[in-house]
Enzyme design. Structure first.
Site, mmCIF file in Angstrom:
data_model
loop_
_atom_site.group_PDB
_atom_site.id
_atom_site.type_symbol
_atom_site.label_atom_id
_atom_site.label_comp_id
_atom_site.label_asym_id
_atom_site.label_seq_id
_atom_site.Cartn_x
_atom_site.Cartn_y
_atom_site.Cartn_z
ATOM 1 C CG HIS A 95 -15.822 47.028 99.548
ATOM 2 N ND1 HIS A 95 -15.723 46.955 100.914
ATOM 3 C CD2 HIS A 95 -16.796 47.933 99.292
ATOM 4 C CE1 HIS A 95 -16.616 47.790 101.461
ATOM 5 N NE2 HIS A 95 -17.273 48.386 100.487
ATOM 6 C CG ASP A 98 -13.362 45.076 102.395
ATOM 7 O OD1 ASP A 98 -12.727 45.703 101.538
ATOM 8 O OD2 ASP A 98 -14.562 45.297 102.657
ATOM 9 N N GLY A 100 -22.279 53.718 101.187
ATOM 10 C CA GLY A 100 -21.573 55.003 101.201
ATOM 11 C C GLY A 100 -20.737 55.199 102.450
ATOM 12 C CB SER A 158 -17.862 51.166 101.906
ATOM 13 O OG SER A 158 -18.868 50.197 101.828
ATOM 14 N N GLY A 159 -15.509 51.692 104.126
ATOM 15 C CA GLY A 159 -14.148 52.212 104.267
ATOM 16 C C GLY A 159 -13.986 53.158 105.434
#
Length: 334
Positions: A143, A188, A282, A284-285
């Site tokens: 995402h 994801d 922020g 994320s990932g």
């Protein structure tokens, strides 16, 4: 070997020895050892000869069970950067002995604690976290690329601060999971190839990827790190933060008052039902890691989604790395 050099004529120049490789051989075990000395470059040859003599004398003595493998290059010198790369090529070396700590409401991370953590940026602005899984591949969330898909727009930054970064590198390609759809939370996951391979150091090296069979029990202590907001809609910090959370079973997270069935087998739930400690915008990932054995860290989750930050009954949801282990291998050969 360490004892040999500490009691030798080179003890004032000797720093330490590292075993960097072990492999079976016909008559026992073969090992590569990196010897670290401090000296000026103009007397390198003299030092090398002395090291050679000391080792030969030691290995000829009856007490030594070590032999030199004459079929391989015996002593060769390498510079400090090459040595750093070799010494840090093992995966998962990072923060030592975790303790329950109170990036919503987390703590500032120290340099070298989470050396695989990367920041993915567009125009120098932090968008997402990512994890270094080899000298040229990052693992992150699909995402992160919902808006900007062109790899030329992206840079990866390393080190504990966003500004100034310890190191920055361009992105060569982005591979998003084929089944990922922006309106859903499944699949994801994405891998990012860097345009130039990273030379590993104490502050920048890879995390371990678990095998598909690697098990994490509910209630395990795990860490999530990132430069995400400290609260919903809050500003992003400049220094990497860490927070320790606990894994929660998918059954509990699928209860009606929690996520009501939205947590699939490809996800890990982690945090606290009481709220407070959590990943946030922020992050994320970024990585969710667990320590095994001698403080070796394994990447078990990728910050994916959740409702709010640190809200009661809304723990964080992470892409489950073991579930996608074969997919990662098929794209990166890792």
């Amino acid at each position: 070997i360490d004892k040999t050099f500490r009691r030798s004529s080179l003890n004032h120049l000797y720093i330490k020895s590292h075993v960097i490789n072990l492999r079976p051989s016909n008559d026992g075990l073969e090992t590569d050892v990196l010897l670290k000395f401090q000296f000026t470059s103009n007397n390198a040859d003299t030092i090398k000869r002395q090291v050679d003599n000391i080792l030969h004398q030691e290995l000829k003595s009856n007490e030594s069970f070590l032999k030199i493998d004459t079929s391989s290059p015996y002593l060769r010198d390498i510079n400090a950067a090459q040595a750093e790369h070799i010494l840090n090529s093992c995966c998962g070396l990072g923060k030592e002995s975790p303790s329950m700590e109170r990036i919503a409401d987390g703590q500032i991370a120290k340099s070298g604690d989470w050396p695989w953590q990367a920041s993915l940026q567009v125009d120098g602005i932090h968008f997402c976290g990512a994890s270094l899984i080899s000298h040229e591949w990052l693992l992150t969330a699909a995402h992160c690329f919902d808006t900007y898909k062109n790899p030329k727009l992206w840079m990866a930054s390393f080190g504990t601060t966003l500004s100034p970064p310890l190191m920055r590198t361009k992105v060569q390609s982005i591979i998003v999971h084929e089944n990922y759809a922006a309106h859903k939370h499944e699949d994801d996951i994405a891998v990012v190839k860097l345009s130039t391979p990273i030379a590993f150091s104490h502050d920048v090296h890879r995390v371990c990827l678990p095998d598909a069979t690697f098990e994490v029990l509910p209630g395990s202590n795990v860490f999530v790190t990132g430069w995400g907001a400290l609260k919903a809609n809050g500003p992003l910090p400049n220094t990497l933060r860490q927070v320790e959370v606990k894994t929660i079973s998918n059954d509990i997270c699928n209860e009606v008052n929690v996520y009501g069935g939205a947590v699939s087998t490809g996800m890990i739930c982690a945090g606290f039902l009481t709220g407070k400690l959590d990943a946030c915008e922020g992050d994320s990932g970024g990585p969710l890691v667990i320590s095994r054995g001698r403080n070796i860290w394994y990447l078990i989750g990728i910050v994916s989604w959740g409702i709010g930050c640190g809200k009661e009954n809304k723990p964080g949801l992470y892409t489950k790395v073991t579930y996608y282990r074969d997919w990662i291998k098929s794209k990166t050969n890792i």
